[in-house]
Write a protein that holds these residues in place. Structure first.
Motif, PDB file in Angstrom:
ATOM      1  N   PHE A 169     -12.641 -18.146 -15.802  1.00  0.00           N
ATOM      2  CA  PHE A 169     -13.031 -19.090 -14.744  1.00  0.00           C
ATOM      3  C   PHE A 169     -13.133 -18.394 -13.393  1.00  0.00           C
ATOM      4  O   PHE A 169     -14.092 -18.590 -12.640  1.00  0.00           O
ATOM      5  CB  PHE A 169     -12.017 -20.238 -14.677  1.00  0.00           C
ATOM      6  N   ASN A 170     -12.138 -17.564 -13.050  1.00  0.00           N
ATOM      7  CA  ASN A 170     -12.152 -16.869 -11.763  1.00  0.00           C
ATOM      8  C   ASN A 170     -13.227 -15.800 -11.715  1.00  0.00           C
ATOM      9  O   ASN A 170     -13.851 -15.568 -10.666  1.00  0.00           O
ATOM     10  CB  ASN A 170     -10.779 -16.264 -11.484  1.00  0.00           C
ATOM     11  N   LEU A 171     -13.461 -15.132 -12.834  1.00  0.00           N
ATOM     12  CA  LEU A 171     -14.512 -14.123 -12.910  1.00  0.00           C
ATOM     13  C   LEU A 171     -15.872 -14.738 -12.617  1.00  0.00           C
ATOM     14  O   LEU A 171     -16.653 -14.239 -11.795  1.00  0.00           O
ATOM     15  CB  LEU A 171     -14.465 -13.477 -14.292  1.00  0.00           C
ATOM     16  N   LEU A 172     -16.179 -15.843 -13.286  1.00  0.00           N
ATOM     17  CA  LEU A 172     -17.474 -16.499 -13.098  1.00  0.00           C
ATOM     18  C   LEU A 172     -17.574 -17.162 -11.727  1.00  0.00           C
ATOM     19  O   LEU A 172     -18.664 -17.236 -11.139  1.00  0.00           O
ATOM     20  CB  LEU A 172     -17.702 -17.525 -14.206  1.00  0.00           C
ATOM     21  N   SER A 173     -16.434 -17.629 -11.199  1.00  0.00           N
ATOM     22  CA  SER A 173     -16.442 -18.235  -9.861  1.00  0.00           C
ATOM     23  C   SER A 173     -16.850 -17.212  -8.805  1.00  0.00           C
ATOM     24  O   SER A 173     -17.582 -17.534  -7.861  1.00  0.00           O
ATOM     25  CB  SER A 173     -15.060 -18.803  -9.517  1.00  0.00           C
ATOM     26  N   LYS A 174     -16.394 -15.970  -8.954  1.00  0.00           N
ATOM     27  CA  LYS A 174     -16.763 -14.912  -8.016  1.00  0.00           C
ATOM     28  C   LYS A 174     -18.263 -14.644  -8.059  1.00  0.00           C
ATOM     29  O   LYS A 174     -18.903 -14.441  -7.019  1.00  0.00           O
ATOM     30  CB  LYS A 174     -15.973 -13.644  -8.322  1.00  0.00           C
ATOM     31  N   LEU A 175     -18.814 -14.618  -9.278  1.00  0.00           N
ATOM     32  CA  LEU A 175     -20.259 -14.419  -9.407  1.00  0.00           C
ATOM     33  C   LEU A 175     -21.026 -15.570  -8.754  1.00  0.00           C
ATOM     34  O   LEU A 175     -22.043 -15.358  -8.088  1.00  0.00           O
ATOM     35  CB  LEU A 175     -20.646 -14.302 -10.881  1.00  0.00           C
ATOM     36  N   LYS A 176     -20.543 -16.790  -8.953  1.00  0.00           N
ATOM     37  CA  LYS A 176     -21.193 -17.966  -8.364  1.00  0.00           C
ATOM     38  C   LYS A 176     -21.151 -17.896  -6.845  1.00  0.00           C
ATOM     39  O   LYS A 176     -22.145 -18.179  -6.165  1.00  0.00           O
ATOM     40  CB  LYS A 176     -20.493 -19.232  -8.869  1.00  0.00           C
ATOM     41  N   GLU A 177     -20.003 -17.515  -6.276  1.00  0.00           N
ATOM     42  CA  GLU A 177     -19.847 -17.425  -4.826  1.00  0.00           C
ATOM     43  C   GLU A 177     -20.788 -16.375  -4.233  1.00  0.00           C
ATOM     44  O   GLU A 177     -21.266 -16.531  -3.105  1.00  0.00           O
ATOM     45  CB  GLU A 177     -18.401 -17.095  -4.473  1.00  0.00           C
ATOM     46  N   LYS A 178     -21.048 -15.303  -4.987  1.00  0.00           N
ATOM     47  CA  LYS A 178     -21.935 -14.246  -4.502  1.00  0.00           C
ATOM     48  C   LYS A 178     -23.417 -14.583  -4.703  1.00  0.00           C
ATOM     49  O   LYS A 178     -24.289 -13.806  -4.305  1.00  0.00           O
ATOM     50  CB  LYS A 178     -21.632 -12.937  -5.242  1.00  0.00           C
ATOM     51  N   GLY A 179     -23.699 -15.706  -5.330  1.00  0.00           N
ATOM     52  CA  GLY A 179     -25.068 -16.083  -5.590  1.00  0.00           C
ATOM     53  C   GLY A 179     -25.689 -15.329  -6.754  1.00  0.00           C
ATOM     54  O   GLY A 179     -26.915 -15.258  -6.881  1.00  0.00           O
ATOM     55  N   GLN A 180     -24.845 -14.774  -7.644  1.00  0.00           N
ATOM     56  CA  GLN A 180     -25.325 -13.977  -8.773  1.00  0.00           C
ATOM     57  C   GLN A 180     -25.316 -14.757 -10.088  1.00  0.00           C
ATOM     58  O   GLN A 180     -25.632 -14.203 -11.139  1.00  0.00           O
ATOM     59  CB  GLN A 180     -24.476 -12.711  -8.910  1.00  0.00           C
ATOM     60  N   LEU A 181     -24.953 -16.029 -10.030  1.00  0.00           N
ATOM     61  CA  LEU A 181     -24.913 -16.856 -11.233  1.00  0.00           C
ATOM     62  C   LEU A 181     -25.512 -18.219 -10.924  1.00  0.00           C
ATOM     63  O   LEU A 181     -25.077 -18.905  -9.996  1.00  0.00           O
ATOM     64  CB  LEU A 181     -23.464 -17.010 -11.725  1.00  0.00           C
ATOM     65  N   ASP A 182     -26.525 -18.601 -11.709  1.00  0.00           N
ATOM     66  CA  ASP A 182     -27.093 -19.941 -11.602  1.00  0.00           C
ATOM     67  C   ASP A 182     -27.633 -20.361 -12.972  1.00  0.00           C
ATOM     68  O   ASP A 182     -27.461 -19.646 -13.961  1.00  0.00           O
ATOM     69  CB  ASP A 182     -28.185 -20.004 -10.532  1.00  0.00           C
ATOM     70  N   THR A 183     -28.283 -21.491 -13.021  1.00  0.00           N
ATOM     71  CA  THR A 183     -28.743 -22.030 -14.308  1.00  0.00           C
ATOM     72  C   THR A 183     -29.829 -21.173 -14.954  1.00  0.00           C
ATOM     73  O   THR A 183     -30.045 -21.252 -16.158  1.00  0.00           O
ATOM     74  CB  THR A 183     -29.272 -23.462 -14.134  1.00  0.00           C
ATOM     75  N   GLU A 184     -30.501 -20.337 -14.157  1.00  0.00           N
ATOM     76  CA  GLU A 184     -31.593 -19.514 -14.691  1.00  0.00           C
ATOM     77  C   GLU A 184     -31.153 -18.074 -14.975  1.00  0.00           C
ATOM     78  O   GLU A 184     -31.993 -17.234 -15.298  1.00  0.00           O
ATOM     79  CB  GLU A 184     -32.762 -19.512 -13.706  1.00  0.00           C
ATOM     80  N   SER A 185     -29.874 -17.780 -14.856  1.00  0.00           N
ATOM     81  CA  SER A 185     -29.389 -16.414 -15.067  1.00  0.00           C
ATOM     82  C   SER A 185     -29.564 -15.997 -16.522  1.00  0.00           C
ATOM     83  O   SER A 185     -29.360 -16.801 -17.451  1.00  0.00           O
ATOM     84  CB  SER A 185     -27.912 -16.315 -14.683  1.00  0.00           C
ATOM     85  N   ASN A 186     -29.937 -14.730 -16.711  1.00  0.00           N
ATOM     86  CA  ASN A 186     -30.034 -14.136 -18.050  1.00  0.00           C
ATOM     87  C   ASN A 186     -28.784 -13.283 -18.237  1.00  0.00           C
ATOM     88  O   ASN A 186     -28.564 -12.315 -17.503  1.00  0.00           O
ATOM     89  CB  ASN A 186     -31.298 -13.288 -18.168  1.00  0.00           C
ATOM     90  N   ILE A 187     -27.953 -13.614 -19.225  1.00  0.00           N
ATOM     91  CA  ILE A 187     -26.598 -13.057 -19.285  1.00  0.00           C
ATOM     92  C   ILE A 187     -26.335 -12.385 -20.625  1.00  0.00           C
ATOM     93  O   ILE A 187     -26.642 -12.922 -21.696  1.00  0.00           O
ATOM     94  CB  ILE A 187     -25.555 -14.180 -19.052  1.00  0.00           C
ATOM     95  N   LEU A 188     -25.716 -11.197 -20.530  1.00  0.00           N
ATOM     96  CA  LEU A 188     -25.266 -10.451 -21.699  1.00  0.00           C
ATOM     97  C   LEU A 188     -23.740 -10.499 -21.739  1.00  0.00           C
ATOM     98  O   LEU A 188     -23.073 -10.180 -20.753  1.00  0.00           O
ATOM     99  CB  LEU A 188     -25.736  -8.994 -21.616  1.00  0.00           C
TER     100      LEU A 188
END
Length: 430
Positions: free
Chosen positions: A185-204
Motif C-alpha cells: 500500500f505504501n509503495l503504490l501510494s508513493k508512486l501515486k503521489e509522484k504521478g507515476q501511477l494511474d488507471t492507464e499505467s502499464n505495469i510489470l
C-alpha cells in the motif's frame, strides 16, 4: 519482721496433712520441639509468564526461551496481548543471518500477529477492552525482540494495531496481513503521489506469488482500477495459483514463467514487446498466435525478486519518466545468505543518488518501516489497510499454517523461497 513470722509458726499445722477427693492432675508431657516446613501464604502474581522462540547466533538453532516476563501492572499507555498466530517473514531469516556471534544474547522472531487483549493500561480504557480481538505489527528488528511469543506488551502509539473483524477476517489470515499489505500500500501510494501511477499505467510485477506481489496485484486492479493487463513474472504453477485465488483477475494478467527462461525474464519480455504477441507461459520462445500484445513499454516495474536482468535491458522495457521500484535490490534474494539492512552494490547506489540524470526512469529501493511515528499523518495507511481487508477488496493468501513445535519445518520451507503466500505459525497456550 521475718523473725516475728518464724516465731509464730505452729509445728502442729506444719505436720498436718489434708486428704483431697479430687486426685492431683497428671503431668503434661511435652514433645521435643522440631522445625518443619510450612506452605508460603498465597501472593498476587506480579508478572505475565512468557514463552518465546529465539536464537542466539546465525549458526545456532531456534529454541524456546522462558526468560522474558511482562511486569504487572502494565504501563498506563500499553496493552498486553495473548498471541494466537504469528506471520513469518523473510526479514526474520535476514536478521538471523546477520547475528554472527552469541555474545549479544537471545533475539526474537516474528513481525506480525493476531491475538486477544488481556490487560489494558489506565490511559487506554476508553479505546480498548480486555477480550478485544486484535491484529497488528510488532516491528523492532534492531531491538532483538519478536512477536513469536505467548504474550506481547505493545504501545499503540508506536506499534500498528487494529481490532479484528471476527466475521470477515480469520485470525490466521489476520496474522499475515498487515506487514506485506502495508508494504504494498505504501509503495503504490508513493508512486501515486509522484504521478507515476494511474488507471492507464502499464505495469510489470516481478514476483507475483510473493506476499507483497499478491497484495500489489489486488490493489492495482481493485483499488487503483488499472485498466491495462498486468504482466506478472512468476514461476512453476504460479499462474495457476494466482488464477485460482483471484478468479476475477484471471483475464487481467499476462504471465511470464521465470523458471522456463532460467531467470532471464527480460528475454521473453523483449520478445513480447518486439513481436506484439503474448509469450507462451511454458515456452518463452513460443508466441501465442491468437493473442496480441499492444501495451508497449512499462510505465512501472515492481520488483519483489531482485536481480539485475530487467535493469540491464531497461532501455528496451521501461518508458521514459517511468519508475522501477524494488524491495530486494540488484541481487536476487537469497534467504539463506541475505542480511537485514545490508548495503546495496555500487550500481544501485549510483542509480539512487543520480536517478534520472543518468537514466530515463526513477529507481527506488523501497524499505518498509511500519513504525507509525515515522509516517506522514496524511497517510492513514493502517486504517486504510484495515478497511480494505474488512471489505474484502484484498485478501491474505495463506500457504501453510504450522504448529510452533514444527518450527524447523516452517523455516526450512521458507528458505526454499517457494512459498506462494504467507506462512503462519500457531502459538500454543502457555
Amino acid at each position: 519482721m521475718a523473725e516475728k513470722i518464724l516465731q509464730n509458726q505452729n509445728p502442729k499445722l506444719e505436720a498436718m496433712t489434708v486428704e483431697h477427693e479430687t486426685p492431683a492432675p497428671k503431668e503434661i508431657t511435652v514433645d521435643e520441639p522440631k522445625l518443619t516446613r510450612v506452605a508460603r501464604p498465597l501472593r498476587h502474581v506480579r508478572h505475565i509468564p512468557v514463552k518465546s522462540l529465539v536464537f542466539h547466533s546465525k549458526h545456532g538453532p531456534i529454541t524456546f526461551s522462558y526468560e522474558n516476563k511482562i511486569k504487572l501492572p502494565i504501563s498506563k499507555n500499553k496493552l498486553a496481548v495473548q498471541v494466537n498466530y504469528v506471520g513469518l517473514n523473510p526479514i526474520d531469516m535476514k536478521i538471523k543471518n546477520g547475528y554472527t556471534k552469541p555474545i549479544y544474547g537471545e533475539a526474537g522472531i516474528g513481525r506480525e500477529y493476531s491475538g486477544v487483549v488481556t490487560h489494558v493500561g489506565s490511559n487506554l480504557t476508553d479505546r480498548w477492552n480486555v477480550g478485544d480481538e486484535v491484529y497488528g505489527i510488532y516491528y523492532h528488528p534492531k531491538l532483538a525482540v519478536g512477536a513469536l511469543q505467548t504474550a506481547l506488551l505493545i504501545d499503540p502509539n508506536v506499534d500498528p494495531v487494529l481490532m479484528r473483524p471476527k466475521h470477515t477476517l480469520k485470525p490466521e489470515k489476520a496474522a499475515g496481513s498487515l506487514f506485506c499489505l502495508g508494504a504494498a500500500f505504501n509503495l503504490l501510494s508513493k508512486l501515486k503521489e509522484k504521478g507515476q501511477l494511474d488507471t492507464e499505467s502499464n505495469i510489470l510485477v516481478n514476483g507475483g506469488t510473493s506476499s507483497v506481489g499478491m497484495f500489489s496485484i489486488q490493489l492495482l486492479k481493485r483499488y487503483y482500477k488499472v485498466s491495462k493487463k498486468l504482466v506478472v513474472v512468476t514461476s512453476g504453477n504460479g499462474s495457476t495459483v494466482l488464477s485460482e485465488h483471484f478468479p476475477d483477475l484471471k483475464e487481467e494478467m499476462i504471465f511470464i514463467n521465470y523458471l522456463s527462461c532460467r531467470g532471464k525474464s527480460s528475454k521473453p519480455l523483449r520478445n513480447m514487446l518486439d513481436s506484439g504477441k503474448i509469450v507462451d507461459y511454458d515456452d518463452p520462445n513460443s508466441l501465442k498466435e491468437t493473442e496480441a500484445y499492444t501495451q508497449n513499454k512499462f510505465n512501472v516495474v515492481l520488483d519483489f525478486i531482485g536481480g539485475y536482468d530487467i535493469l540491464s535491458h531497461s532501455s528496451s522495457l521501461i518508458c521514459a519518466n517511468g519508475a522501477y521500484i524494488t524491495t530486494v535490490g540488484d541481487y536476487v534474494g537469497n534467504y539463506k545468505k541475505d542480511i537485514f539492512d545490508s548495503w546495496d552494490n555500487p550500481s544501485a547506489n549510483a542509480r539512487k543518488m543520480f536517478g534520472s540524470m543518468l537514466w530515463s526512469y526513477d529507481y527506488t529501493h523501497f524499505y518498509f518501516d511500519p513504525n507509525i511515528k515515522l509516517i506522514s499523518k496524511k497517510n492513514e495507511w493502517i486504517h486504510e489497510c484495515g478497511k480494505l481487508l474488512n471489505e474484502g477488496i484484498v485478501d491474505c493468501i495463506v500457504d501453510k499454517v504450522y504448529s510452533w513445535k514444527n518450527l524447523k519445518e516452517a523455516f526450512s520451507y521458507m528458505a526454499t523461497q517457494r512459498a506462494q503466500g504467507k506462512l503462519i505459525m500457531k502459538v500454543e497456550d502457555f
